[in-house]
Design a protein around this motif. Sequence first.
Motif, PDB file in Angstrom:
ATOM      1  N   GLU A  53     -99.314  21.385   1.376  1.00 22.83           N
ATOM      2  CA  GLU A  53    -100.237  20.467   0.701  1.00 22.83           C
ATOM      3  C   GLU A  53     -99.549  19.196   0.201  1.00 22.83           C
ATOM      4  OE1 GLU A  53    -103.702  18.930  -0.977  1.00 22.83           O
ATOM      5  OE2 GLU A  53    -103.514  20.632   0.383  1.00 22.83           O
ATOM      6  N   ASP A  54     -98.371  19.356  -0.395  1.00 26.65           N
ATOM      7  CA  ASP A  54     -97.707  18.180  -0.980  1.00 26.65           C
ATOM      8  C   ASP A  54     -96.222  18.079  -0.637  1.00 26.65           C
ATOM      9  OD1 ASP A  54     -96.745  20.273  -2.483  1.00 26.65           O
ATOM     10  OD2 ASP A  54     -97.360  19.463  -4.419  1.00 26.65           O
ATOM     11  N   GLY A  55     -95.715  18.972   0.199  1.00 28.78           N
ATOM     12  CA  GLY A  55     -94.314  18.912   0.601  1.00 28.78           C
ATOM     13  C   GLY A  55     -93.328  19.409  -0.448  1.00 28.78           C
ATOM     14  N   LYS A  56     -93.838  20.061  -1.505  1.00 27.58           N
ATOM     15  CA  LYS A  56     -92.953  20.544  -2.569  1.00 27.58           C
ATOM     16  C   LYS A  56     -92.084  21.684  -2.054  1.00 27.58           C
ATOM     17  CE  LYS A  56     -92.747  22.440  -7.224  1.00 27.58           C
ATOM     18  NZ  LYS A  56     -91.432  21.856  -7.395  1.00 27.58           N
ATOM     19  N   GLN A  57     -90.767  21.510  -2.199  1.00 24.31           N
ATOM     20  CA  GLN A  57     -89.818  22.562  -1.841  1.00 24.31           C
ATOM     21  C   GLN A  57     -89.708  23.546  -3.007  1.00 24.31           C
ATOM     22  OE1 GLN A  57     -86.067  21.361  -0.266  1.00 24.31           O
ATOM     23  NE2 GLN A  57     -86.942  19.675   0.909  1.00 24.31           N
ATOM     24  N   HIS A  58     -89.713  24.824  -2.702  1.00 27.49           N
ATOM     25  CA  HIS A  58     -89.691  25.845  -3.746  1.00 27.49           C
ATOM     26  C   HIS A  58     -88.341  26.527  -3.910  1.00 27.49           C
ATOM     27  CE1 HIS A  58     -93.885  26.334  -5.263  1.00 27.49           C
ATOM     28  NE2 HIS A  58     -94.009  25.394  -4.358  1.00 27.49           N
ATOM     29  N   GLY A  59     -87.313  26.019  -3.253  1.00 30.44           N
ATOM     30  CA  GLY A  59     -85.994  26.625  -3.347  1.00 30.44           C
ATOM     31  C   GLY A  59     -85.445  26.660  -4.766  1.00 30.44           C
ATOM     32  N   ASP A  60     -85.615  25.574  -5.522  1.00 36.57           N
ATOM     33  CA  ASP A  60     -85.135  25.564  -6.906  1.00 36.57           C
ATOM     34  C   ASP A  60     -85.854  26.621  -7.741  1.00 36.57           C
ATOM     35  OD1 ASP A  60     -83.227  23.601  -6.596  1.00 36.57           O
ATOM     36  OD2 ASP A  60     -84.449  21.996  -7.426  1.00 36.57           O
ATOM     37  N   ILE A  61     -87.139  26.791  -7.490  1.00 32.77           N
ATOM     38  CA  ILE A  61     -87.903  27.809  -8.217  1.00 32.77           C
ATOM     39  C   ILE A  61     -87.360  29.195  -7.867  1.00 32.77           C
ATOM     40  CG2 ILE A  61     -90.175  28.901  -8.451  1.00 32.77           C
ATOM     41  CD1 ILE A  61     -91.354  26.033  -7.936  1.00 32.77           C
ATOM     42  N   ASP A  62     -87.139  29.435  -6.589  1.00 33.01           N
ATOM     43  CA  ASP A  62     -86.625  30.736  -6.150  1.00 33.01           C
ATOM     44  C   ASP A  62     -85.239  31.019  -6.737  1.00 33.01           C
ATOM     45  OD1 ASP A  62     -88.923  31.174  -4.673  1.00 33.01           O
ATOM     46  OD2 ASP A  62     -88.044  30.473  -2.793  1.00 33.01           O
ATOM     47  N   VAL A  63     -84.372  30.015  -6.732  1.00 37.69           N
ATOM     48  CA  VAL A  63     -83.036  30.192  -7.314  1.00 37.69           C
ATOM     49  C   VAL A  63     -83.150  30.439  -8.816  1.00 37.69           C
ATOM     50  CG1 VAL A  63     -80.816  29.079  -7.781  1.00 37.69           C
ATOM     51  CG2 VAL A  63     -81.842  28.903  -5.508  1.00 37.69           C
ATOM     52  N   ALA A  64     -84.085  29.747  -9.466  1.00 36.42           N
ATOM     53  CA  ALA A  64     -84.280  29.956 -10.910  1.00 36.42           C
ATOM     54  C   ALA A  64     -84.744  31.380 -11.200  1.00 36.42           C
ATOM     55  CB  ALA A  64     -85.276  28.938 -11.464  1.00 36.42           C
TER      56      ALA A  64
END
Length: 170
Positions: free
Chosen positions: A90-101
């Motif tokens: 939808e907006d190209g937001k990468q979720h890697g930082d969330i997953d690492v957090a």
Amino acid sequence: MMNMIEMASRRFSCRKYTDEPVSETELNNILEVVRLAPSACNRQPWKFLVVTSETARYQVQECYNREWLRSAPVYIIALRNADDNWVRQEDGKQHGDIDVAIATEHLCLAATELGLGTCWVCNFDVAKLKSYFCRPGFEPVAIIPLGHISPSAPHPAKVRKPLEEVVERV
């Protein structure tokens, strides 16, 4: 064994450690909890570097030059796989930082359950850390010092906003 509320209440940003080493059993227990953390589409876009050698510890200390950091016997560097993390279309937001957090907080809570201290460190010299601990395709997210909590460690009261201020029921 603590329940989650007790564990969340006890967890704090520890900034003073004893010189007692973290045992391999304790470390492996914590790392297994990290391994089991959830991630978007199960990509598991992380790598956790366990830093224990004197040379590598000194390199970490060069990247975040604080006296209190030197007392931790172990540093764990949380890295995000920049090339393989889930991206919301939808907006190209990468979720890697969330997953690492998520995985990093699993680490901190697992340490708390064992009576060990941790602290998230995100304010470090990124370029210098990359130069010392470069892994192709990965970028550093946080440094987590880990160790036995010193009896004289500052342990400020946990001040949180009231539930009504942070939760809205709709």
